[in-house]
Structures are given as structure tokens and as C-alpha cells.
Design an enzyme around this catalytic site. Structure first.
Site, PDB file in Angstrom:
ATOM      1  N   TYR A  77      71.417  45.111  39.899  1.00 24.96           N
ATOM      2  CA  TYR A  77      71.486  43.807  39.729  1.00 24.96           C
ATOM      3  C   TYR A  77      71.169  43.444  38.186  1.00 24.96           C
ATOM      4  O   TYR A  77      70.355  43.807  37.685  1.00 24.96           O
ATOM      5  CB  TYR A  77      70.175  43.342  40.488  1.00 24.96           C
ATOM      6  CG  TYR A  77      70.321  43.127  41.920  1.00 24.96           C
ATOM      7  CD1 TYR A  77      71.512  42.262  42.676  1.00 24.96           C
ATOM      8  CD2 TYR A  77      69.732  43.817  42.946  1.00 24.96           C
ATOM      9  CE1 TYR A  77      71.606  42.390  43.793  1.00 24.96           C
ATOM     10  CE2 TYR A  77      69.882  43.736  44.151  1.00 24.96           C
ATOM     11  CZ  TYR A  77      70.826  42.938  44.757  1.00 24.96           C
ATOM     12  OH  TYR A  77      70.971  42.965  45.959  1.00 24.96           O
ATOM     13  N   LYS A 105      38.559  49.333  53.354  1.00 23.50           N
ATOM     14  CA  LYS A 105      39.305  47.921  53.473  1.00 23.50           C
ATOM     15  C   LYS A 105      40.635  48.111  53.203  1.00 23.50           C
ATOM     16  O   LYS A 105      41.343  49.107  52.829  1.00 23.50           O
ATOM     17  CB  LYS A 105      38.684  46.884  52.888  1.00 23.50           C
ATOM     18  CG  LYS A 105      38.588  47.164  51.179  1.00 23.50           C
ATOM     19  CD  LYS A 105      37.739  46.307  50.252  1.00 23.50           C
ATOM     20  CE  LYS A 105      37.795  46.636  48.944  1.00 23.50           C
ATOM     21  NZ  LYS A 105      36.985  45.883  48.062  1.00 23.50           N
TER      22      LYS A 105
HETATM   23  C1  LIG Z   1      36.357  46.990  47.202  1.00 18.52           C
HETATM   24  C2  LIG Z   1      34.742  47.022  47.005  1.00 18.52           C
HETATM   25  C3  LIG Z   1      34.178  48.097  46.946  1.00 18.52           C
HETATM   26  C4  LIG Z   1      34.888  49.525  46.578  1.00 18.52           C
HETATM   27  O1  LIG Z   1      34.958  49.262  45.306  1.00 18.52           O
HETATM   28  P1  LIG Z   1      36.023  50.739  44.433  1.00 18.52           P
HETATM   29  O2  LIG Z   1      36.254  50.089  43.215  1.00 18.52           O
HETATM   30  O3  LIG Z   1      37.353  50.664  45.315  1.00 18.52           O
HETATM   31  O4  LIG Z   1      35.158  52.043  44.534  1.00 18.52           O
HETATM   32  C5  LIG Z   1      32.747  48.356  47.140  1.00 18.52           C
HETATM   33  N1  LIG Z   1      31.954  46.994  47.234  1.00 18.52           N
HETATM   34  C6  LIG Z   1      32.650  45.902  47.300  1.00 18.52           C
HETATM   35  C7  LIG Z   1      31.867  44.541  47.576  1.00 18.52           C
HETATM   36  C8  LIG Z   1      34.114  45.897  47.305  1.00 18.52           C
HETATM   37  O5  LIG Z   1      34.816  44.776  47.621  1.00 18.52           O
END
Ligand SMILES: *Cc1c(COP(=O)(O)O)cnc(C)c1O
Length: 346
Positions: free
Chosen positions: A242, A33
Site C-alpha cells: 500500500y 487479566k
Molecule cells: C496489571 C496490574 C498488575 C501487574 O502488573 P505487571 O506490570 O504486568 O507486573 C498488578 N497490579 C495491578 C493493579 C495491575 O493493574
């Protein structure tokens, strides 16, 4: 060249997937994702498909469409947000599997795509996504009678193995899925590291693939090198940046680098994060600007053309500490302006 270079080591990525895969007897998916945690979902997924991953997870259907384009037919692409209004054509045309989160999503899915495979996400205590125990109990018979591929849930505290909520959620997930023949999935990266009880049939690592905590044995996947635009010498008492956020205490040499908070180098790291010339640390001097950083390089005999802000001496979690955040946010914020260079491409 004015932009920074983000080096992405695909061999290390594949090695991390294999190492996490070897920690369980379950199948190992890959979570890609947020554009593959900022590293390009298509390139990441193709690499991991080559390494052996057959199941992928994205957050929303639109990400799944882009991923299907990159992967072609075959690998399973699962969508955590489930079946949202307006998703039916995307799910059907790109063969995406929604993880249904509610009775409402189930009704929508059954109306629009009665023969189309789905998974179910259960809420085992995180209270974010998924069906609650009563909702699941009421629909379970109907859900299990359809083309169901997976029953999953997510742990809220898996980066803290001793947190009591882990065992509570495990118990709840077991209670809710007792006797099912459908494949089950509970563990992301943290859950894989907590051992066999948490593994079930499929694991879903994300951050560990990309070299982040809590997979502390991970190989480093990213290195970020930022070009020096200009060097200047300061006299005692002159200020930098800044709000005149840094004041020279004695003669100082300052390097101005091309990258800033618009590239995901979070403003809160100003004055705290380090840049590296080889293995020599150089401190950020003053505020992070939109496109520029200023760094104290007084102690270097020779200032290189580029300094590293991520690499062997400062990983995503160490940089995150300096900014008061987590490695996930550093990775997923990595800017679009960087020149992404892949090594070990398949
Ligand atoms: C993002 C996510 C994962 C992966 O989690 P990590 O901590 O990055 O390994 C797995 N399952 C769900 C439902 C997630 O939202």
C-alpha cells in the site's frame, strides 16, 4: 496452513513465576487479566496453580467467571475493578473477591453481599483506581470490621526504579496501612525487582511471568512463526504494498507472510520490525497490511516455510520498540487467528 503459529512455552512461564517468587519472602500471586496477557488465561492460570500460585488477579468480574471455570474451586480470584453495578451475582456465584475502590463500591458491596469477602484498593499516588487517603480514613474502621482479605495499592513508575514517585508511593502506602493486621500488597513485576521494602505480604506479577520488561532475566515464553504465502523477485525501482511504501534499490526478493495488523502486528512497525529466518534478520518492506506482511529476503540462500517475528532473536519488548509501544501491548494484541501451540502443558 494459512495462520501463524504462536508457540507458548508453559515451562518457561512456570519458571518465571518461580524466579519472581524466589525474589521475595512474600506470597506470589499471578495477574492473568486481558486473557492472560493474550496467552489464554485458563491455560496460564492452570500452569501457575500447578507451579504454586494460590492467588490470581483479573481486571473485571467477567474475566473472573471464565477463570473460575478453568481453575475450579480453591484458588482465590481477585478483581481489580472492584464491585461494579450488576456484579453481585457474578461475585457470589463464582466466589470472586472484589478489590473495593471507593465508598460507593463499599456501600454497594455491603448492601448486596454483606458476608462476602473483599479487598480494598488504596490510591497511593497513581490517581487511577482506589480510595484516597481521606476516604480510607473515614471508612477504615467499617472496612476492617468486615470479611477483608487484602489491602493493596499500585505503583505508577515501577519500571523506572530511580523515579522519585516510587519512594513517595511507598511512604504513602505505609502511612495509610500502619499497624494493620490485614495482608498488604504493593508490588507488581517492577516492585518485586525494587527490593524488600516494596514486597509486603503478597506480590502481583503480570508482565514478568510472560517474559516482558522489566524482568530482564525472564525466560522467553512466546515464539510467533508466520508462514510464507508467496515469493517474488523485484527489479530495480519496483514498489511493494500500500502507498508503494517500499521501493527496490536493485534486484530484490520479497516474501509475503500471512499475518497483519488484524493479528496485532501493529501497523506502526511497518518498515522497522525484523523477521528472522533462524538467526538471520530480514527487514519488513513497506506497510503492514491487515492480513499480510512483506519482507525483504534477498540475502537468504534459502527461504524457509516460516519466519519468526517473536522468538529468541526478537522478544516482545524489541518488537514493541519497532512499533513505538510497550511489550504489554504487543502481548495483549496477539491475534485470535493464530494457532496457539502449548509446550509443557500440565
Ligand atoms: C496489571 C496490574 C498488575 C501487574 O502488573 P505487571 O506490570 O504486568 O507486573 C498488578 N497490579 C495491578 C493493579 C495491575 O493493574
Amino acid at each position: 496452513m494459512g495462520t501463524g503459529t504462536l508457540h507458548i512455552d508453559l515451562e518457561a512461564l512456570a519458571a518465571n513465576w518461580r524466579a519472581l517468587d524466589a525474589k521475595s519472602d512474600a506470597k506470589t500471586a499471578a495477574v492473568v487479566k486481558a486473557n492472560g496477557y493474550g496467552l489464554d488465561a485458563g491455560t496460564v492460570a492452570k500452569t501457575l496453580a500447578y507451579a504454586g500460585a494460590r492467588q490470581f488477579f483479573v481486571a473485571v468480574a467477567e474475566e473472573g467467571v471464565a477463570l473460575r471455570e478453568a481453575l475450579g474451586e480453591g484458588p482465590q480470584i481477585n478483581v481489580f475493578a472492584g464491585h461494579m453495578a450488576g456484579d453481585a451475582a457474578l461475585l457470589r456465584d463464582h466466589d470472586l473477591t472484589p478489590m473495593l475502590n471507593s465508598a460507593e463500591q463499599f456501600a454497594r458491596h455491603r448492601d448486596a453481599l454483606p458476608d462476602h469477602a473483599y479487598g480494598v484498593q488504596l490510591d497511593s499516588g497513581m490517581n487511577r483506581l482506589g480510595m484516597e487517603p481521606a476516604e480510607w480514613a473515614a471508612l477504615r474502621g467499617d472496612l476492617l470490621a468486615g470479611p477483608i482479605t487484602l489491602v493493596m495499592s499500585h505503583l505508577a513508575c515501577a519500571d523506572e526504579p530511580d523515579h522519585p514517585q516510587n519512594a513517595d508511593q511507598l511512604r504513602q502506602f505505609r502511612d495509610m496501612t500502619q499497624g494493620l493486621s490485614t495482608p498488604r500488597s504493593l508490588a507488581a513485576t517492577g516492585g518485586i525487582l525494587m527490593g524488600k521494602d516494596y514486597h509486603f505480604d503478597l506480590t502481583r506479577p503480570g508482565i514478568g511471568l510472560y517474559g516482558g520488561f522489566p524482568f530482564t532475566q525472564a525466560q522467553a515464553v512466546v515464539r510467533l512463526s508466520l508462514p510464507v504465502v508467496q515469493l517474488r523477485d523485484l527489479e530495480n525501482g519496483e514498489t511493494v504494498g500500500y502507498s508503494a511504501g517500499y521501493t527496490a534499490k536493485g534486484p530484490r526478493k520479497i516474501a509475503t507472510l500471512s499475518a497483519g495488523y488484524a493479528d496485532g502486528l501493529i501497523r506502526a512497525m511497518g518498515g522497522k520490525a525484523m523477521l528472522y529466518a533462524g538467526s538471520t534478520a530480514c527487514q519488513l518492506a513497506g506497510r503492514v497490511s491487515m492480513d499480510l506482511l512483506t519482507v525483504d529476503v534477498t540475502h537468504l540462500d534459502e527461504v524457509p516455510d516460516q519466519l519468526d517475528i517473536l522468538g529468541p532473536h526478537q522478544n516482545v519488548d524489541q518488537l514493541a520498540d519497532a512499533a513505538g509501544t510497550i511489550g504489554y501491548e504487543i502481548l495483549t494484541s496477539l491475534g485470535a487467528r493464530y494457532n496457539r501451540e502449548y509446550s509443557g502443558e500440565y
